[in-house]
Design a protein around this motif. Structure first.
Motif, mmCIF file in Angstrom:
data_model
loop_
_atom_site.group_PDB
_atom_site.id
_atom_site.type_symbol
_atom_site.label_atom_id
_atom_site.label_comp_id
_atom_site.label_asym_id
_atom_site.label_seq_id
_atom_site.Cartn_x
_atom_site.Cartn_y
_atom_site.Cartn_z
ATOM 1 N N GLN B 6 1.059 -1.374 0.035
ATOM 2 C CA GLN B 6 0.140 0.030 -0.422
ATOM 3 C C GLN B 6 1.208 1.315 0.041
ATOM 4 N N SER B 7 0.153 2.468 -0.972
ATOM 5 C CA SER B 7 0.979 3.595 -0.438
ATOM 6 C C SER B 7 -0.118 4.731 -1.066
ATOM 7 N N PRO B 8 0.164 5.660 -0.749
ATOM 8 C CA PRO B 8 1.440 6.508 0.508
ATOM 9 C C PRO B 8 1.133 5.500 2.254
ATOM 10 N N SER B 9 2.456 5.362 2.307
ATOM 11 C CA SER B 9 2.108 4.808 4.045
ATOM 12 C C SER B 9 1.433 5.592 4.899
ATOM 13 N N ASN B 10 2.661 6.380 4.948
ATOM 14 C CA ASN B 10 1.086 8.452 5.870
ATOM 15 C C ASN B 10 0.885 9.324 4.626
ATOM 16 N N LYS B 11 0.089 10.090 4.491
ATOM 17 C CA LYS B 11 -0.429 10.964 4.579
ATOM 18 C C LYS B 11 -1.220 11.711 5.198
ATOM 19 N N LEU B 21 -5.255 6.080 -2.537
ATOM 20 C CA LEU B 21 -4.243 5.822 -1.973
ATOM 21 C C LEU B 21 -4.367 4.454 -2.315
ATOM 22 N N SER B 110 -2.448 3.067 4.543
ATOM 23 C CA SER B 110 -2.282 3.831 4.552
ATOM 24 C C SER B 110 -3.054 4.741 5.795
#
Lengths: 114, 115
Positions: B6-11, B21, B110
């Motif tokens: 999965q991306s991004p891991s942080n948003k 996502l 994410s």
């Protein structure tokens, strides 16, 4: 509508203590039952699952769970916990013969004190 | 890949902005799921794709949420006009076959923060 209840929100145990986490479900039909675990900073992983047969199922890391149909329960147990068992535990259910989508309980956070 | 990616891991996004996502399921898995994990809320089902069948969108909380899956593989979850209550970890998962009882494998999620 289906629902899964985990009444213990946070459990704190000392190492070597015995563990039992409750899970009750409400579902109109026969079900498959699952326990998932989420260690800190990691993704959800399958701990064990029940489809049919022996209602006492054994999973990884010494965990087991017993399906009691009359009580609509699938409690998770471990005779002696370790510090590394600190994690969040989720019970889940889906309808046998239906779609594979899982319905989860709200989770139980387990903290094991060394 | 070996697992669900999965991306991004942080948003972190501002309220009112749109976010996308992405989920890349395990190769060969035909079923793909999106869940949302909010503090104290457990895992909330959002949407489920199975092969070429119409997706099960019954869990999407509002019309600001949508998802697509291109070519039966990668999926994108889009949240339009984000709100603070959308802050959560969005989990993607996949399984090899349809039908209850097939093990579902989860990605690391994410983490979305709406400020």
């Amino acid at each position: 509508a289906q629902s899964v209840s985990q009444h213990n929100h946070h459990v704190i145990l000392s190492e070597a203590a015995s563990l039992e986490l409750g899970c009750n479900y409400s579902y109109g039909g026969t079900v498959n039952l699952f326990w998932y675990v989420q260690y800190p900073g990691q993704h959800l992983q399958l701990l064990l699952k029940y489809f049919s047969g022996d209602p006492l199922v054994k999973g990884i890391k010494g965990f087991e769970a017993e399906f009691i149909k009359s009580k609509f329960s699938f409690n998770l147990r471990k005779p002696s916990v370790q510090w590394s068992d600190t994690a969040e535990y989720f019970c889940a259910v889906n309808r046998k013969g239906g779609a594979n989508n899982l319905f989860f309980g709200t989770g139980t956070r387990l903290t094991v004190i060394p | 890949g070996a697992g669900v990616s999965q991306s991004p891991s942080n948003k972190v996004t501002e309220k009112g902005k749109d976010v996308e996502l992405r989920c890349d399921p395990i190769s060969g898995h035909t079923a793909l799921y999106w869940y949302r994990q909010s503090l104290g809320q457990g895992l909330e089902f959002l949407i489920y794709f199975q092969g070429n069948s119409a997706p099960d969108k019954s869990g999407l909380p509002s019309d600001r949420f949508s998802a697509e899956r291109t070519g039966g593989s990668v999926s994108t979850l889009t949240i339009q006009r984000t709100q603070q209550e959308d802050s959560a970890v969005y989990l993607c998962a996949s399984s090899s076959r349809q039908g209850a009882g097939n093990t579902i494998y989860f990605g690391e999620g994410s983490w979305l923060t709406v400020v």
